[in-house]
Design a protein around this motif. Structure first.
Motif, PDB file in Angstrom:
ATOM      1  N   PHE A 170      17.508  -5.658   2.135  1.00 26.13           N
ATOM      2  CA  PHE A 170      16.451  -6.445   2.761  1.00 26.13           C
ATOM      3  C   PHE A 170      16.888  -6.964   4.136  1.00 26.13           C
ATOM      4  O   PHE A 170      16.111  -6.953   5.097  1.00 26.13           O
ATOM      5  N   GLN A 171      18.144  -7.406   4.233  1.00 24.78           N
ATOM      6  CA  GLN A 171      18.652  -7.903   5.514  1.00 24.78           C
ATOM      7  C   GLN A 171      18.687  -6.802   6.566  1.00 24.78           C
ATOM      8  O   GLN A 171      18.293  -7.014   7.724  1.00 24.78           O
ATOM      9  N   LEU A 173      16.885  -4.049   6.586  1.00 23.61           N
ATOM     10  CA  LEU A 173      15.506  -3.692   6.892  1.00 23.61           C
ATOM     11  C   LEU A 173      14.892  -4.699   7.863  1.00 23.61           C
ATOM     12  O   LEU A 173      14.159  -4.322   8.790  1.00 23.61           O
ATOM     13  N   THR A 174      15.201  -5.972   7.644  1.00 21.98           N
ATOM     14  CA  THR A 174      14.681  -7.018   8.518  1.00 21.98           C
ATOM     15  C   THR A 174      15.239  -6.868   9.938  1.00 21.98           C
ATOM     16  O   THR A 174      14.522  -7.068  10.931  1.00 21.98           O
ATOM     17  N   GLN A 175      16.509  -6.503  10.041  1.00 21.45           N
ATOM     18  CA  GLN A 175      17.123  -6.304  11.358  1.00 21.45           C
ATOM     19  C   GLN A 175      16.498  -5.121  12.094  1.00 21.45           C
ATOM     20  O   GLN A 175      16.376  -5.141  13.317  1.00 21.45           O
ATOM     21  N   GLY A 178      12.241  -6.160  12.021  1.00 20.34           N
ATOM     22  CA  GLY A 178      11.913  -7.533  12.392  1.00 20.34           C
ATOM     23  C   GLY A 178      11.304  -8.336  11.254  1.00 20.34           C
ATOM     24  O   GLY A 178      10.541  -7.794  10.437  1.00 20.34           O
ATOM     25  N   GLY A 179      11.638  -9.622  11.194  1.00 14.67           N
ATOM     26  CA  GLY A 179      11.140 -10.499  10.136  1.00 14.67           C
ATOM     27  C   GLY A 179       9.629 -10.646  10.101  1.00 14.67           C
ATOM     28  O   GLY A 179       9.022 -10.620   9.020  1.00 14.67           O
ATOM     29  N   ILE A 182       8.023  -7.734   8.317  1.00  6.48           N
ATOM     30  CA  ILE A 182       8.301  -7.789   6.883  1.00  6.48           C
ATOM     31  C   ILE A 182       7.372  -8.790   6.203  1.00  6.48           C
ATOM     32  O   ILE A 182       6.828  -8.538   5.124  1.00  6.48           O
ATOM     33  N   LYS A 183       7.140  -9.925   6.856  1.00  4.53           N
ATOM     34  CA  LYS A 183       6.263 -10.949   6.284  1.00  4.53           C
ATOM     35  C   LYS A 183       4.834 -10.442   6.175  1.00  4.53           C
ATOM     36  O   LYS A 183       4.159 -10.665   5.159  1.00  4.53           O
ATOM     37  N   GLN A 186       4.643  -8.062   3.259  1.00  2.00           N
ATOM     38  CA  GLN A 186       4.613  -8.760   1.977  1.00  2.00           C
ATOM     39  C   GLN A 186       3.236  -9.342   1.680  1.00  2.00           C
ATOM     40  O   GLN A 186       2.758  -9.279   0.541  1.00  2.00           O
ATOM     41  N   TYR A 193       4.969  -3.207  -0.831  1.00  2.00           N
ATOM     42  CA  TYR A 193       6.272  -3.860  -0.715  1.00  2.00           C
ATOM     43  C   TYR A 193       7.060  -3.714  -2.007  1.00  2.00           C
ATOM     44  O   TYR A 193       8.265  -3.430  -2.002  1.00  2.00           O
TER      45      TYR A 193
END
Length: 214
Positions: A170-171, A173-175, A178-179, A182-183, A186, A193
């Motif tokens: 998850f970290q 993927l977020t990098q 971007g966060g 991802i939000k 979700q 997701y």
């Protein structure tokens, strides 16, 4: 004006509940004269309380059966499965795995062909590794001559199970994306997701098998 002879108040608390009431004719002379149940009995002489647990017991048809201490007592009688202490054993996972391993053929254990390792010999010491979803726990056992086990090192471990791998995924993927994205993913496509992490679980299993074959 009404003809009600009393006013009652019920307090349904998170943990305990109680009630109180005041008679109309008494209120005129003494408005602070309030009556309450003086002794909720938990079923034993040692526990008497002004309140009772906020517990409601229903039957299979969702009909009222009991409330408070009565509900707790009746429920405890219901859940008793009739298994006597002589017929019930509770064991930790490492202990169960260790006992099971005593019956495994040595030829099926990877790495035992050359060393001649056997777990059935008294005095044998070995580790039991429990790789769970959240944690990985390791304990050390010793086989005794009477067939029992001695725990040389109690189970210890850390949060390095499969979910830790998910967390790192998850970290990463977020990098990459971007966060904020991802939000949005979700919130707007929770099913997609969930499918993403399910597919990742499949990849983890395939990767494990490939590593073993190599």
């Amino acid at each position: 004006m009404t003809n009600h002879i009393l006013v009652a108040a019920v307090d349904f608390g998170t943990t305990y509940s109680g009630y109180a009431f005041s008679f109309r004719h008494e209120f005129k002379d003494d408005p602070l004269k309030i009556h309450a149940n003086q002794a909720w009995n938990a079923g034993g002489r040692s526990l008497l309380s002004l309140k009772t647990p906020t517990c409601l017991l229903l039957n299979n048809n969702k009909e009222f059966v009991a409330f408070g201490y009565d509900a707790e007592n009746m429920f405890s009688d219901i859940v008793m499965e009739g298994i006597s202490e002589n017929n019930l054993k509770i064991a930790l996972e490492p202990e169960a795995a260790s006992i099971h391993s005593q019956y495994l053929p040595t030829k099926k254990l990877i790495g035992t062909e050359k060393q001649g390792f056997t777990m059935t010999e008294p005095g044998t010491k070995y580790m039991v590794v429990d790789l769970g979803g959240g944690t990985a726990d390791i304990t050390v056992h010793k086989k005794l001559s009477n067939g029992g086990l001695e725990e040389l090192k109690h189970a210890t471990g850390n949060d390095c199970g499969g979910t830790s791998v998910d967390g790192h995924f998850f970290q990463i993927l977020t990098q990459i994306v971007g966060g904020p994205l991802i939000k949005v993913f979700q919130e707007e496509d929770p099913e997609g997701y969930l499918d993403l992490f399910r597919e990742f679980e499949v990849v983890k299993e395939q990767y494990t098998r490939v590593k073993q074959e190599r």
